[in-house]
Each structure stands twice: as C-alpha cells, then as structure tokens.
Design an enzyme around this catalytic site. Structure first.
Site, PDB file in Angstrom:
ATOM      1  N   HIS A  99       0.834  -1.209   0.000  1.00  0.00           N
ATOM      2  CA  HIS A  99       0.000   0.000   0.000  1.00  0.00           C
ATOM      3  C   HIS A  99       0.861   1.249   0.000  1.00  0.00           C
ATOM      4  CE1 HIS A  99       0.724  -1.296   4.158  1.00  0.00           C
ATOM      5  NE2 HIS A  99       0.752  -0.024   4.484  1.00  0.00           N
ATOM      6  N   HIS A 101       1.003   5.122   1.109  1.00  0.00           N
ATOM      7  CA  HIS A 101       0.393   6.163   1.941  1.00  0.00           C
ATOM      8  C   HIS A 101       0.476   7.483   1.173  1.00  0.00           C
ATOM      9  CE1 HIS A 101       0.645   4.035   5.969  1.00  0.00           C
ATOM     10  NE2 HIS A 101       1.527   3.334   5.292  1.00  0.00           N
TER      11      HIS A 101
HETATM   12  P1  AMP Z   1       2.001   0.250   7.365  1.00  0.00           P
HETATM   13  O1  AMP Z   1       2.660   0.500   8.696  1.00  0.00           O
HETATM   14  O2  AMP Z   1       2.704   0.954   6.238  1.00  0.00           O
HETATM   15  O3  AMP Z   1       1.776  -1.225   7.103  1.00  0.00           O
HETATM   16  O4  AMP Z   1       0.607   0.971   7.448  1.00  0.00           O
HETATM   17  C1  AMP Z   1      -0.599   0.318   7.700  1.00  0.00           C
HETATM   18  C2  AMP Z   1      -1.645   1.398   7.812  1.00  0.00           C
HETATM   19  O5  AMP Z   1      -2.909   0.787   7.697  1.00  0.00           O
HETATM   20  C3  AMP Z   1      -1.624   2.149   9.155  1.00  0.00           C
HETATM   21  O6  AMP Z   1      -1.440   3.539   8.907  1.00  0.00           O
HETATM   22  C4  AMP Z   1      -3.003   1.839   9.742  1.00  0.00           C
HETATM   23  O7  AMP Z   1      -3.556   2.941  10.432  1.00  0.00           O
HETATM   24  C5  AMP Z   1      -3.822   1.485   8.508  1.00  0.00           C
HETATM   25  N1  AMP Z   1      -4.949   0.591   8.734  1.00  0.00           N
HETATM   26  C6  AMP Z   1      -4.946  -0.592   9.401  1.00  0.00           C
HETATM   27  N2  AMP Z   1      -6.178  -1.129   9.397  1.00  0.00           N
HETATM   28  C7  AMP Z   1      -6.971  -0.286   8.693  1.00  0.00           C
HETATM   29  C8  AMP Z   1      -8.357  -0.279   8.346  1.00  0.00           C
HETATM   30  N3  AMP Z   1      -9.182  -1.273   8.712  1.00  0.00           N
HETATM   31  N4  AMP Z   1      -8.820   0.756   7.621  1.00  0.00           N
HETATM   32  C9  AMP Z   1      -8.005   1.751   7.250  1.00  0.00           C
HETATM   33  N5  AMP Z   1      -6.700   1.819   7.549  1.00  0.00           N
HETATM   34  C10 AMP Z   1      -6.183   0.814   8.272  1.00  0.00           C
END
Ligand code: AMP
Ligand code: ZN
Length: 140
Positions: A99, A101
C-alpha cells in the site's frame, strides 16, 4: 478464508471510507490518520510486498497516484504531501498487503520530514555502485 485486512476491505467484507476505486486499485482513508485525508492506495489483488507486484499492477497503480495525491492535497487544502511505502517489517510495514500512503502536509503539522543521514566511509559508495550497477545491468 483470507485474513488479510486490506483484502477484506477490497472485497467489501469490512467497511472503509473508500474515496476511489478502479479495476486494479482501491483508495480509502487511513483509520489512524497522520493528517486529515491520509489515504491508502492499494492493489485489489493481494501482494505482500512491492517486489511481488506484477508489471501491470505497478503501472496501473502508479498511473493514478499523481491524480489521487493532487486531489487529496487540494481537497484538504494542504501545501504538499508525502508518498510513503513501508516495505518489510523492519521498515515499519504492519499490514502485509502492499500500500502507498498519501499523507497531506502543512507548514505547522509537526510531523517532521528528515531522517538522520549518515556518510559513506572512503570507497564504500564506489564499491556499492559497482555491485548494484552490475546486478541491475544483468552483468552479475
Ligand atoms: P504500514 O505501517 O505501512 O503497514 O501501514 C498500515 C496502515 O494501515 C496504518 O497507517 C493503519 O492505520 C492502517 N490501517 C490498518 N487497518 C486499517 C483499516 N481497517 N482501515 C483503514 N486503515 C487501516
Ligand atoms: Zn491482502
């Protein structure tokens, strides 16, 4: 059953604040935003890591990224944005579904932006350049 939370969002099994969807990707608001409008842009298909992604998915995701980022910036009235992709646990990846950001930035947001930079000891940059170039040019 797929336990990946982003696969479940992509399948519509759990809710998210979706802002854009096409054949390949889905964009939705991060549940724990670093700033209002913090968006995640994911492939609908599961790839754990950037290096697993197909050329097709890479092209299609990158094609939309500038428009998504610009729209997030403009609608949230921010001055700019950071694009971030954490790849691997050691790099802070918590959700093992690739993903991007999109993080809107403002002058006074206190998020910071500089990591502590180091310096190469004598000869190391040249040695690394040589090895990396050889591998990348398929001369290994
Ligand atoms: P990463 O640390 O790059 O893997 O980021 C994962 C991101 O996913 C974090 O910023 C979380 O806040 C976000 N996240 C986790 N679960 C959800 C969800 N159900 N809906 C939206 N964002 C999420
Ligand atoms: Zn997944």
């Amino acid at each position: 059953m797929n336990n990946c939370i982003f696969c479940r969002i992509a399948a519509g099994d759990i809710p998210a604040h979706v802002i854009y969807s096409n054949q390949v990707g889905l964009a939705f608001l991060d549940i724990r935003p670093l700033a209002a409008g913090h968006t995640l842009w994911i492939p609908k298909q599961h790839y754990g890591s950037l290096d697993e992604i197909t050329d097709h998915a890479a092209v299609e995701l990158l094609k939309e990224l500038p428009r998504l980022a610009k729209t997030v910036r403009d609608v949230t009235d921010s001055g700019g944005y950071n694009i971030l992709l954490n790849n691997g646990t050691v790099a802070g990846q918590e959700v093992a579904h690739v993903h991007f950001h999109i993080i809107p930035r403002r002058e006074d947001d206190d998020l910071g932006y500089r990591w502590l930079a180091g310096e190469y000891p004598d000869g190391q940059a040249e040695a690394l350049q040589e090895r990396l170039h050889r591998v990348l040019m398929n001369h290994a």
